[in-house]
Design a protein around this motif. Structure first.
Motif, mmCIF file in Angstrom:
data_model
loop_
_atom_site.group_PDB
_atom_site.id
_atom_site.type_symbol
_atom_site.label_atom_id
_atom_site.label_comp_id
_atom_site.label_asym_id
_atom_site.label_seq_id
_atom_site.Cartn_x
_atom_site.Cartn_y
_atom_site.Cartn_z
ATOM 1 N N VAL A 4 0.968 -1.130 0.158
ATOM 2 C CA VAL A 4 -0.038 0.184 -0.016
ATOM 3 C C VAL A 4 1.085 1.128 -0.133
ATOM 4 O O VAL A 4 1.653 1.515 0.940
ATOM 5 N N VAL A 5 0.628 2.059 -0.962
ATOM 6 C CA VAL A 5 1.392 3.437 -1.091
ATOM 7 C C VAL A 5 0.905 4.277 -0.141
ATOM 8 O O VAL A 5 -0.198 4.607 0.000
ATOM 9 N N PRO A 6 1.804 4.882 1.094
ATOM 10 C CA PRO A 6 1.156 5.771 1.958
ATOM 11 C C PRO A 6 0.778 6.983 1.097
ATOM 12 O O PRO A 6 1.206 7.656 0.305
ATOM 13 N N VAL A 7 -0.360 7.417 1.645
ATOM 14 C CA VAL A 7 -1.086 8.896 1.096
ATOM 15 C C VAL A 7 -1.604 9.640 2.257
ATOM 16 O O VAL A 7 -2.325 9.244 3.113
ATOM 17 N N GLY A 8 -1.028 10.643 2.478
ATOM 18 C CA GLY A 8 -1.110 11.545 3.401
ATOM 19 C C GLY A 8 -1.582 13.013 3.068
ATOM 20 O O GLY A 8 -1.821 13.065 1.727
ATOM 21 N N TRP A 30 4.031 15.586 5.817
ATOM 22 C CA TRP A 30 4.688 15.532 4.612
ATOM 23 C C TRP A 30 5.928 14.510 4.696
ATOM 24 O O TRP A 30 6.021 13.451 4.093
ATOM 25 N N LEU A 31 6.627 14.505 6.089
ATOM 26 C CA LEU A 31 7.938 13.496 6.247
ATOM 27 C C LEU A 31 7.366 12.339 6.365
ATOM 28 O O LEU A 31 8.056 11.498 5.945
ATOM 29 N N SER A 32 6.265 12.053 6.962
ATOM 30 C CA SER A 32 5.530 10.896 7.202
ATOM 31 C C SER A 32 5.532 10.048 5.986
ATOM 32 O O SER A 32 5.849 8.995 5.970
ATOM 33 N N GLY A 37 7.944 7.019 0.733
ATOM 34 C CA GLY A 37 7.964 7.000 -0.807
ATOM 35 C C GLY A 37 6.722 7.249 -1.236
ATOM 36 O O GLY A 37 6.036 6.869 -2.311
ATOM 37 N N GLY A 38 5.554 7.786 -0.198
ATOM 38 C CA GLY A 38 4.242 8.236 -0.464
ATOM 39 C C GLY A 38 3.856 9.250 -1.036
ATOM 40 O O GLY A 38 4.716 10.171 -1.507
ATOM 41 N N ARG A 39 2.535 9.729 -1.343
ATOM 42 C CA ARG A 39 2.042 10.830 -1.992
ATOM 43 C C ARG A 39 1.612 11.809 -0.735
ATOM 44 O O ARG A 39 0.829 11.317 0.063
ATOM 45 N N ASP A 70 6.044 20.411 -1.233
ATOM 46 C CA ASP A 70 5.230 20.296 -2.620
ATOM 47 C C ASP A 70 4.225 19.293 -2.297
ATOM 48 O O ASP A 70 4.460 18.279 -1.877
ATOM 49 N N TRP A 71 2.997 19.567 -2.847
ATOM 50 C CA TRP A 71 1.837 18.630 -2.957
ATOM 51 C C TRP A 71 1.879 17.943 -4.263
ATOM 52 O O TRP A 71 1.935 18.452 -5.259
ATOM 53 N N ASP A 72 1.650 16.433 -4.132
ATOM 54 C CA ASP A 72 1.210 15.749 -5.228
ATOM 55 C C ASP A 72 -0.153 15.905 -6.111
ATOM 56 O O ASP A 72 -0.287 15.788 -7.209
#
Ligand code: GLU
Length: 314
Positions: A4-8, A30-32, A37-39, A70-72
């Motif tokens: 699962v890709v982390p998405v915060g 953001w750091l978390s 390698g998340g978004r 920066d936000w994705d």
């Protein structure tokens, strides 16, 4: 199954210039996700039309960019989103989920005003919260009742514990009927409640990690309850100590000394990031650092689950 890709997400309300507390949350969220390698999504929580202003959202974006955050996806442009990322433009989506929730019962119309509630119930001492005494609650669990127009709609909460684990504050057990009582889904003026909007947005935007201030620990239980009723994904939570001024008061957008306006005059982005890293226990001293340096040092276990962090460097 794939990993699962982390998405915060960072979900500020554009009701004033951000302060150090907002930045502390933004950097750690953001750091978390970035450390794994998340978004990271930026969502503008402008549900309250009286208090929210587009200019504040623009300033927020500019302050985040100044720090290099920066936000994705999301933001005012709604980058990468299939629907707008500003809550004021998502009313139709909330309506659909509200209908799903109320079609199965669980909700009822409430005519109580805040003054009615104050008359029977002293606000909770620490945060001014009122526990709903159940004045309009039907005697049995409501089944899909017709909801009256011009009334608030409340969600029926059972006398059961909601349990979850917070990454900083550990195991939580919350009995919603004792801590807040039946809570509002839609206000009498038709505005959607923060609790409903956040659950729907986090699920539809693919978020799986919520990082925010510990004033929202109780809200997490309310949001878990709504997610379960709607069969939506539950989040993992990391609540942070609240950043407070020298007198121990939590910062608000009205405090000017730790607002981004004052902080940007006083510090470079690296100096401010150093202070945030130090507050989070990632650095031994508040020396200037880059965001990539913080990313290398990031370890969630360094944040201590206390109510507040008192800041006295201004
Ligand atoms: N919009 C809320 C605030 O600015 C944050 C809500 C959340 O992170 O769930 O305090």
């Amino acid at each position: 199954m794939g990993e699962v890709v982390p998405v915060g997400r960072f979900a500020p309300s554009p009701t004033g210039r951000m302060h150090l507390g907002n930045i502390f949350t933004a950097v750690l969220s953001w750091l978390s996700v970035k450390s794994r390698g998340g978004r990271w999504i930026l969502r503008i929580e402008d549900l309250d039309p009286q208090r929210s202003r587009r200019e504040w959202a623009e300033r927020m974006e500019e302050d985040l960019r100044w720090l290099g955050l920066d936000w994705d996806e999301g933001g005012l442009q709604g980058i990468g989103m299939s629907a707008p990322c500003m809550q004021s433009l998502r009313g139709d989506i909330y309506e659909q989920y509200f209908k799903r929730l109320t079609a199965t019962g669980n909700a009822y119309s409430c005519r109580c005003t805040r003054a009615d509630l104050m008359a029977v119930n002293a606000p909770h001492q620490s945060d001014g919260r009122l526990i709903y005494p159940g004045t309009c609650r039907p005697p049995t669990i409501p089944s899909a009742e017709p909801l009256s127009r011009g009334c608030a709609v409340r969600l029926y909460v059972p006398d059961e514990d909601i349990c979850y684990t917070d990454a900083v504050f550990g195991a939580q057990r919350v009995n919603l009927s004792q801590e807040c009582g039946d809570f509002i889904l839609r206000r009498a003026d038709g505005a959607w409640s923060y609790q409903l909007a956040v659950v729907v947005d986090d699920a539809l935007m693919g978020v799986n990690e919520v990082v925010r201030g510990c004033d929202l620990l109780l809200s997490a239980a309310q949001q878990i309850y709504i997610s379960r009723l709607l069969d939506l994904r539950e989040q993992s939570y990391m609540h942070l100590p609240l950043v407070s001024n020298r007198s121990g008061q939590r910062l608000s957008k009205r405090d000017s000394s730790l607002s981004m306006e004052a902080l940007r005059i006083r510090f470079t982005p690296e100096e401010l990031l150093g202070r945030v890293g130090w507050m989070a226990g990632l650095l031994a001293s508040p020396r200037p650092v880059t965001l990539s340096h913080l990313l290398e040092r990031y370890a969630p276990g360094r944040i201590v689950g206390r109510e507040k962090i008192i800041v006295d460097f201004m």
